[in-house]
Design a protein around this motif. Structure first.
Motif: not given
Length: 260
Positions: A1-7, A24-31, A35-46
């Motif tokens: 599932m494609n999800i957006v996380v606010f906060g 297993g979700h694909a995550v769009t992390a909104v902040t 540039g100050f996000f603490p980790f990365g992943d192939a399915r993570l878009r910050v």
């Protein structure tokens, strides 16, 4: 599932992102500070975005299946509008792109009539002071947010934790419609409950109380822990930094946290 996380860069938001990726979700992390996000992943878009600037978040909802919000701000004497304005911005963007599912964080403190969480001192002295004085503007805005969400036509779930604290792993917590008696909720239990709503339709269009059963601090322990908490160290040059979203001043004596 494609999800957006606010906060996404708050203490609960980072856990939501981590658990969603693990499942297993694909995550769009909104902040506000990508540039100050603490980790990365192939399915993570910050990505950069601010719910108080709706034009920055509308494009982010394209192609998404669900929105998880762990938004938060510190207590303040000034009027707070982050929850209500942010909720309205998210729902408007969801309507624009046909996204139906929303899971957002509120607090057990917005509905004291749901049931007791402690003894006489907690119920009659401490909690009223926190909700009616120390955190009044924050909880008033959470109530406005809940009214906006409930009045919408989307598939919403409002999560109501109690006093938030840190724990290392998900526990055997309790989740039920509107009320559980536990006065504390670990952030990782809250994050787990939020991510589970993506596949569980049992709490659609209702509020869910979340409470941690074992390993919780006492009110006194939480107060001491927050009073003597050290501020975060500045990041080393070239090292990933973590966005600070509050501190001891943003937490109540009951552990009700206003910072996500």
């Amino acid at each position: 599932m494609n999800i957006v996380v606010f906060g996404a860069n708050g203490p609960t938001g980072r856990l939501v992102v981590r658990l969603a990726l693990e499942r297993g979700h694909a995550v769009t992390a909104v902040t506000r500070n990508p540039g100050f996000f603490p980790f990365g992943d192939a399915r993570l878009r910050v990505v950069a975005g601010d719910v108080l600037e709706p034009e920055t978040i509308r494009p982010l909802l394209a192609g998404q299946d669900a929105v998880l919000s762990a938004l938060g701000v510190p207590y303040s004497k000034e009027e707070i509008a982050t929850y209500s304005s942010g909720g309205r911005s998210m729902i408007d963007a969801m309507h624009e792109h046909g996204v139906r599912r929303l899971v957002c964080v509120s607090s057990s403190a917005v509905d004291l009539a749901a049931g007791p969480h402690g003894g006489f001192f907690f119920e009659r002295v401490l909690q009223p002071f926190v909700t009616n004085v120390l955190g009044k503007t924050l909880y008033d805005d959470m109530k406005r947010m809940e009214r906006i969400v409930v009045a919408s036509d989307i598939d919403w779930t409002v999560m109501r934790p109690s006093g938030l604290f840190d724990a290392d792993a998900v526990s055997d917590y309790r989740a039920a419609e509107r009320y559980v008696p536990q006065k504390f909720t670990s952030r990782i239990d809250l994050a787990d409950a939020m991510v589970r709503q993506l596949d569980d339709r049992g709490f659609v269009r209702t509020t869910v109380a979340v409470g941690t059963v074992a390993g919780t601090p006492s009110v006194a322990q939480l107060m001491m822990r927050e009073a003597f908490k050290r501020p975060p160290r500045p990041a080393e040059p070239g090292a990933p930094a973590v966005e600070s979203r509050g501190g001891a001043a943003s937490r109540s004596a009951t552990g009700k946290e206003a910072t996500e």
